[in-house]
Design an enzyme around this catalytic site. Structure first.
Site, PDB file in Angstrom:
ATOM      1  CD  GLN A 100      -2.867  -0.098  -6.479  1.00 13.59           C
ATOM      2  OE1 GLN A 100      -2.124  -0.935  -7.376  1.00 13.59           O
ATOM      3  NE2 GLN A 100      -3.021  -0.614  -5.303  1.00 13.59           N
ATOM      4  CE1 TYR A 186       5.855  -4.142  -6.580  1.00 15.31           C
ATOM      5  CE2 TYR A 186       3.553  -3.889  -5.646  1.00 15.31           C
ATOM      6  CZ  TYR A 186       4.436  -4.598  -6.627  1.00 15.31           C
ATOM      7  OH  TYR A 186       4.087  -6.048  -7.175  1.00 15.31           O
ATOM      8  NE  ARG A 233      -4.620  -2.872  -1.416  1.00 16.76           N
ATOM      9  CZ  ARG A 233      -5.010  -4.078  -1.972  1.00 16.76           C
ATOM     10  NH1 ARG A 233      -4.116  -4.479  -2.779  1.00 16.76           N
ATOM     11  NH2 ARG A 233      -5.686  -4.979  -1.614  1.00 16.76           N
ATOM     12  N   GLY A 322     -10.451  -9.959  -3.690  1.00  7.01           N
ATOM     13  CA  GLY A 322      -9.712 -10.058  -4.906  1.00  7.01           C
ATOM     14  C   GLY A 322      -9.970 -11.043  -5.917  1.00  7.01           C
ATOM     15  NE  ARG A 323      -5.167 -14.547  -4.641  1.00  3.53           N
ATOM     16  CZ  ARG A 323      -4.858 -15.169  -3.298  1.00  3.53           C
ATOM     17  NH1 ARG A 323      -5.322 -16.118  -2.910  1.00  3.53           N
ATOM     18  NH2 ARG A 323      -3.822 -14.448  -3.047  1.00  3.53           N
TER      19      ARG A 323
END
Length: 365
Positions: A100, A186, A233, A322-323
């Protein structure tokens, strides 16, 4: 039943063994100084190679692209060498991995950028946003972000070249492709979302103009590594790091249509994932599916049943967990066999060493 999750899938020239994605998660374990990927990171990712696709943690494309302490880069020869250890270990365990590529823009502090003022689409400070810096005691110290400098056209061209070089570096480091981080507030997201961009030139104003930087970055990377190795993404409805768009459905359906024209191999949509967050509207997912013909990945609060359902409905091709991947290195096996999931220790997510990274065991029945 989770049969749909375990069907193979073609992603460009790659054949994925299942529809489970390990999405990018910042873990801040890079070797200092130098922000280099290392042996413990190689072990961590290799343990999770059962995923159909691993997307590595956000990896800055330049010193000015760094938002947090101890995150890895991919612009120096030493960083490329560090990532080679990771990709080699993942491939040895039968996995596939994309890098990424990350530029945080305004979501940083001069302590993380060598004292240089951050850059962004506009000179707008992200309100109520903190980042962590190295406070000298091995624990992150949180500080407010600062007001960025609006990027000139020369800055924009410089950053496009940095993304292009980072894509080449990622392939040199052994990655199977790259994911452009255009989400979560971002830099690229700061151009896309209307409330973070008050430019009056060709990169601001209309949706087409606000998507121009995204298009130029993607085009530069596709030109050197091929569209079949470039994913993107997006985060249409999140307000992470202070970016908000006034018309997210219109803006992000346009973004998906643009990425379809550019033939990127996948779009990875980060859904809002805090506990009481609203679900992403089905109507939006249908519009995205209508305009984008590549592989669609969604991530955010999915369990196996919910993942299975959206794949069966044809609105997604892969799902990111994810988690759950933090504490369950063998997550695909646990999902397939119905084994219970371990929970992660939130105190060891960022910084440190093996504890909370590579020491979670596989399920032992």
């Amino acid at each position: 039943m989770t049969e749909s999750l375990f069907q193979p899938l073609q992603l460009g020239k790659l054949t994925l063994k299942n529809r489970i994605v390990m999405p990018p998660m910042t873990r801040s374990r890079a070797t200092q100084p130098g922000n280099e990927a290392n042996d413990i990171m190689a072990k961590y990712y290799a343990q999770r190679a059962g995923a159909g696709l691993i997307v590595g943690e956000g990896t800055q494309i330049s010193p000015l692209g760094q938002g947090y302490a101890w995150t890895p880069g991919i612009y120096s020869p030493e960083q490329i060498a560090g990532w080679k250890k990771v990709t080699k270990a993942v491939h040895a365990n039968g996995g596939l991995m994309f890098a990424q590529l990350w530029h945080v823009g305004r979501v940083t502090h001069p302590d993380n950028t060598g004292g240089v003022q951050p850059i962004s689409s506009s000179a707008i400070k992200a309100e109520n946003v903190k980042v962590f810096v190295d406070n000298g005691i091995g624990e992150p110290g949180f500080v407010d972000v600062v007001t960025p400098r609006e990027m000139t056209e020369e800055d924009i061209q410089t950053v496009i070249q940095e993304y292009k070089q980072a894509a080449l570096n990622a392939i040199e480091a052994g990655f199977d492709g790259i994911e452009l981080h255009a989400a979560n507030g971002y830099l690229i997201n700061q151009f896309i979302d209307s409330n973070a961009n008050n430019r009056t030139d060709q990169y601001g104003g209309s949706i087409e103009n606000r998507l121009r930087f995204l298009a130029e970055v993607v085009t530069a990377m596709v030109d050197v590594i091929g569209a079949d190795r470039v994913g993107v993404r997006l985060a249409p409805f999140t307000s992470l790091n202070g970016t908000v768009d006034d018309t997210p459905v219109e803006t992000y359906v346009a973004a998906a249509a643009l990425l379809d024209k550019l033939n990127v191999v996948y779009i990875h949509i980060a859904e809002v994932d805090w506990d009481d967050a609203p679900d992403t509207p089905i109507a939006f997912k249908e519009k995205v599916r209508n305009v984008y013909k590549g592989v669609l990945i969604y991530a955010g609060r999915y369990n196996a049943a919910k993942a299975e359902a959206i794949i069966e409905d044809g609105l997604a091709d892969m799902i990111g967990f994810g988690r759950p991947f933090v504490a369950n290195p063998d997550l695909p096996s646990r999902i397939k066999n119905g084994y219970p999931l371990a929970t992660h220790d939130p105190d060891t997510l960022f910084g440190g060493s093996e504890k909370g990274l590579s020491d979670y065991p596989e399920y032992n029945n």
